[in-house]
Design an enzyme around this catalytic site. Structure first.
Site, PDB file in Angstrom:
ATOM      1  N   GLU A 206      44.810  38.201  42.751  1.00  9.63           N
ATOM      2  CA  GLU A 206      45.861  37.779  41.828  1.00  9.63           C
ATOM      3  C   GLU A 206      47.275  37.895  42.415  1.00  9.63           C
ATOM      4  O   GLU A 206      48.096  37.002  42.197  1.00  9.63           O
ATOM      5  CB  GLU A 206      45.737  38.547  40.508  1.00  9.63           C
ATOM      6  CG  GLU A 206      44.513  38.098  39.717  1.00  9.63           C
ATOM      7  CD  GLU A 206      44.263  38.910  38.458  1.00  9.63           C
ATOM      8  OE1 GLU A 206      45.196  39.608  38.001  1.00  9.63           O
ATOM      9  OE2 GLU A 206      43.136  38.853  37.926  1.00  9.63           O
ATOM     10  N   SER A 268      25.119  38.250  46.544  1.00  9.35           N
ATOM     11  CA  SER A 268      23.665  38.424  46.528  1.00  9.35           C
ATOM     12  C   SER A 268      22.945  37.088  46.362  1.00  9.35           C
ATOM     13  O   SER A 268      23.514  36.117  45.875  1.00  9.35           O
ATOM     14  CB  SER A 268      23.197  39.358  45.402  1.00  9.35           C
ATOM     15  OG  SER A 268      23.807  40.614  45.505  1.00  9.35           O
ATOM     16  N   ASP A 340      35.672  37.401  36.090  1.00 14.49           N
ATOM     17  CA  ASP A 340      36.943  38.111  36.222  1.00 14.49           C
ATOM     18  C   ASP A 340      37.079  39.078  35.052  1.00 14.49           C
ATOM     19  O   ASP A 340      37.387  38.675  33.925  1.00 14.49           O
ATOM     20  CB  ASP A 340      38.098  37.111  36.235  1.00 14.49           C
ATOM     21  CG  ASP A 340      39.453  37.783  36.480  1.00 14.49           C
ATOM     22  OD1 ASP A 340      39.477  39.020  36.609  1.00 14.49           O
ATOM     23  OD2 ASP A 340      40.461  37.064  36.525  1.00 14.49           O
TER      24      ASP A 340
END
Length: 814
Positions: A206, A268, A340
């Site tokens: 950010e 992953s 987020d």
């Protein structure tokens, strides 16, 4: 010994003989001293080794427990009740990983400087500012004492603490002067907070995205494929000092976890295939969570049995319930959701009172507290930390700030109930879709994708997180304006709105960190990985002619290729050919043009591409961003999205150099990047371009927390190993975008394959070894096989356990 006077009167022959005898006696004495020291060292190190055979008394046991250790040092625990099972797990986990447990709790609670010295004060300050330990203390006090998951944790900690109180401490405790203290439930919950923080990309992303928007403008921001939502974001420009703080904060967040030898969660792969698409006719589960390599490894394998319960699981330090696991009835794996769940919020300060900020129409006081960081070899450091109604003031982590704007951190981990202990306790017992779904719903932060399969034929996927409702138009990719109200949360979406699937008609479910599309249609902001890795896996899984088993699934997990490289290069191939000035350079350019994206050990094109990727980013972007923000950008996932868009757009403003009197073209910058790449590779790998193979430049070393200085580097680290795969390939042995050579940073923390037609034949393994005890046989015995893509059997049946047992430890009641 003869005096100098007597020596001077002796015949030369006798003098020579006397010197000879004296030298022999001295050497003999020295040899005896060395032998005694070696014997003492051997005894000392032997005393530190895990005991995997014989009998030990473990207080509080209700009945004897048997622990069979297999050929990899994996404990197979058989107890007569679950309480004893968890006590035994805590005991054996501690004897293999006690230093890892100690270091993780200290990191999470901001207590590393007490044992590692002054250089860790900034890291401690950051973690104190994150409020992880404070939150864990309050959460531990609120746990229901009689709940099954709390009881399991209590019994597990009893085993950990009995090991610490009754057995020799780790070598590292002696080296660092660590005084043992009991492990608590708050320590476990603190480590859960560390895990959640390691997922959060906002602190690293950010600040740089907001800087690009405010300092460079929308034309530059377009490269990152972000929705342009001006409403809700910070309305006024930050001062120069505030930007210095934010860049320093991004750097601190990057560096806080580096060099600690501790894991950080990165990404992953996982997929579940229904019986209609497998050779066995039963579902197959595959999973390889991508985690920063550490020594010891993040996972501790253990096979647990008690009446009515059996699970082969992967355990995190100080957490009793497995986070990955299987038995004959079901199996599950995890990937990062990448949503987020952390917002940075610039507060408006009262000009008449620096301790007040504007919140919901009023000036409100900032909460303040003082904490003391104990420092080894130095005076304690006292810090003052603040909190607004939005959350902790995160730039207090810097100590002395350059700016005047408090930046608050809203973090779902601190704001939700988050009964994660319950979730994984229940997931390890979830033998139906309904039970698995109910368990997963309890995972609120960090966001995780859970893929699950059962022998009864079901497969499912749930994106688990408590997703906040933000005001319309708010884009949390940027720092938000705390005074506007747009930083406030309006509640949370119901779990039913999260992305999820159960038994889809296509016959498989895939998760690989790309942005999910929920059936509910809600928007889920996040820092998602490139779609390329998922697209490559999906291309193969969608081939209906393939019947999947544990053999052909290995090739899919070990795929070293990506379409990303050819996609990034395609628009600039003509410019690269034009930049090549010799026959040798033209041959290299043609290698790139013909390259299929495979990162095999012998590939020269992979080496050249990865150097060129970094050099393109540097030549095009460093002048606009400056070194600090450019370095921060290199640590983010948004760069991966930006670079193919950059090469595809010859008119991007990023191609023009700041301060230049002329406007540079894409061709000029590509040519500069090409020349710089070749110069650097020649300096690092030599002038023989045929020797620029990927295995020379791309290596994996497992680093112990104390392995940064000689001779501990040689004694405690494991590696290096030439590593195939690369950044965002299915075999995601990944490195940072940067210049050669490329140390591998993260990758598959295990590669698991479970065919539920015969779960006794499941395959897995970990990247280093079961043991975190230096000089133990299982300290690094899996390192070479893992990087080479070899799979290890996971013994589940009683016959297999007995056939592969290398020792039996019997734990007895007092």
């Amino acid at each position: 010994m003869p005096t100098p006077e007597r020596l001077s009167k002796m015949p030369a022959r006798l003098l020579h003989n006397n010197k000879d005898r004296w030298m022999k006696r001295s050497l003999t004495a020295l040899a005896l001293v060395i032998a005694a020291a070696a014997g003492g060292l051997t005894w000392y190190l032997h005393d530190k080794q895990p005991q995997r055979d014989g009998e030990l008394v473990l207080g509080a046991l209700q009945a004897p427990v048997t622990v069979d250790y297999d050929e990899r040092g994996v404990p197979h625990i058989r107890a007569e009740n679950e309480a004893d099972m968890y006590r035994a797990l805590g005991f054996v986990h501690a004897q293999d990983r006690l230093f890892q447990m100690e270091l993780l709790r200290r990191l999470a609670r901001g207590e590393l400087a007490e044992v590692l010295g002054e250089k860790l004060v900034p890291t401690d300050r950051l973690f104190r500012t994150l409020e992880i330990g404070r939150h864990a203390d309050a959460y531990a006090a609120s746990l229901e004492a009689n709940s099954p998951s709390t009881q399991a944790l209590q019994h597990y900690l009893e085993g950990v603490n009995q090991y610490q109180a009754s057995r020799p401490g780790p070598l590292e405790f002696d080296l660092l002067g660590i005084e043992p203290r009991p492990f608590t439930m708050a320590d476990t919950l603190s480590i859960a907070g560390y895990m959640a923080y390691s997922f959060a990309a906002a602190l690293r992303t950010e600040p740089v995205m907001t800087h690009i928007r405010d300092a460079l403008g929308a034309d530059y921001l377009e490269l990152f494929d972000l929705d342009w939502h001006p409403q809700g974001v910070l309305g006024t420009s930050l001062a120069a000092g505030d930007w210095q703080d934010l860049s320093a904060l991004a750097q601190l967040s990057n560096s806080a976890l580096e060099g600690t030898g501790l894991p950080q969660f990165e990404g992953s792969n996982a997929w579940a295939v229904s019986g209609s698409r497998t050779a066995s006719g039963k579902p197959l589960l595959a999973g390889d969570p991508h985690i920063r390599f550490s020594l010891p490894a993040v996972w501790y394998e253990a096979h647990l049995q008690a009446p009515g319960y059996e699970l082969y699981g992967y355990h995190h330090a100080l957490i009793p319930s497995a986070m990955l696991g299987h038995n004959r009835d079901f199996a599950w794996s995890l990937t990062m959701f990448q949503n987020d769940d952390l917002d940075l919020i610039a507060e408006r300060v009262n000009p008449d009172n620096a301790n007040q900020v504007w919140y919901q129409g009023n000036w409100v006081d900032l909460e303040q507290r003082t904490e003391t960081i104990r420092v080894k070899g130095a005076e304690p450091v006292q810090i003052t930390l603040r909190r607004s109604p939005h959350g902790p003031i995160i730039n207090d982590a810097l100590g002395q700030t350059s700016g005047n704007t408090p930046i608050a951190m809203w973090w779902a981990f601190l704001e939700t109930d988050n009964p994660m202990l319950d979730a994984f306790y229940q997931l390890g017992r979830a033998d139906s879709l309904d039970k698995a779904r109910a368990a997963v719903e309890k995972i609120e932060a960090p966001g995780l994708n859970v893929l699950w399969a059962s022998a009864s034929g079901d497969i499912g996927w749930w994106a688990a997180a408590k997703l906040p409702l933000r005001p319309t138009g708010v884009n949390p990719t940027f720092i938000l304006d705390g005074a506007s109200g747009n930083a406030d949360k309006l509640g949370y979406h119901p779990f039913s709105a999260n992305p999820q699937e159960e038994n889809p008609e296509r016959g498989y479910i895939l998760s690989a960190n790309y942005q999910p599309v929920p059936a509910s249609g809600i928007e889920i902001p996040g820092y998602y990985n490139l779609p390329d890795r998922g697209q490559r896996l999906n291309q193969r899984l969608s081939d209906a002619s393939v019947k999947w088993d544990t053999q052909n699934s290995q090739a899919l997990q070990l795929d070293p290729g990506t379409g990303y490289g050819p996609r990034l290069l395609a628009p600039i191939l003509d410019e690269l050919r034009a930049a090549a000035t010799t026959d040798e350079e033209r041959a290299l350019a043609e290698q790139l043009a013909k390259w299929n994206g495979d990162h095999t050990l012998d590939s020269v094109a992979a080496t050249l591409f990865n150097q060129l990727t970094y050099q393109l980013a540097r030549e095009a972007m460093a002048d606009e961003l400056g070194e600090v923000f450019f370095d921060s950008l290199l640590q983010t996932r948004v760069l991966d999205t930006a670079l193919p868009r950059l090469t595809a757009n010859a008119d991007s403003p990023w191609w023009n150099r700041q301060g230049s009197e002329q406007r540079e073209s894409r061709a000029q910058i590509v040519a500069d990047a090409w020349r710089a790449s070749l110069t650097h590779l020649r300096s690092v790998l030599g002038n023989d371009v045929d020797a620029w193979n990927w295995g020379r430049g791309h290596t994996l070393t497992h680093q112990h927390a104390l392995g940064q200085q000689q001779p501990l580097t040689w004694l405690l680290n494991v590696g290096p190993f030439a590593a195939p795969g690369g950044h965002e390939t299915p075999n995601n042995l990944s490195h940072k975008v940067g210049p050669a050579p490329w140390p591998v940073v993260y990758g598959p923390s295990t590669r698991r394959l479970v065919d539920l037609a015969d779960a006794d034949k499941a395959l897995g393994g970990i990247p280093v070894g079961q043991s975190g005890v230096p000089f133990d046989a299982h300290y690094g015995d899996q390192a070479a096989p893992h990087v080479a893509g070899k799979y290890q059997p996971q013994h589940l049946s009683e016959a297999d356990v007995k056939a592969n047992s290398q020792g039996t430890l019997k734990l007895l009641p007092r």
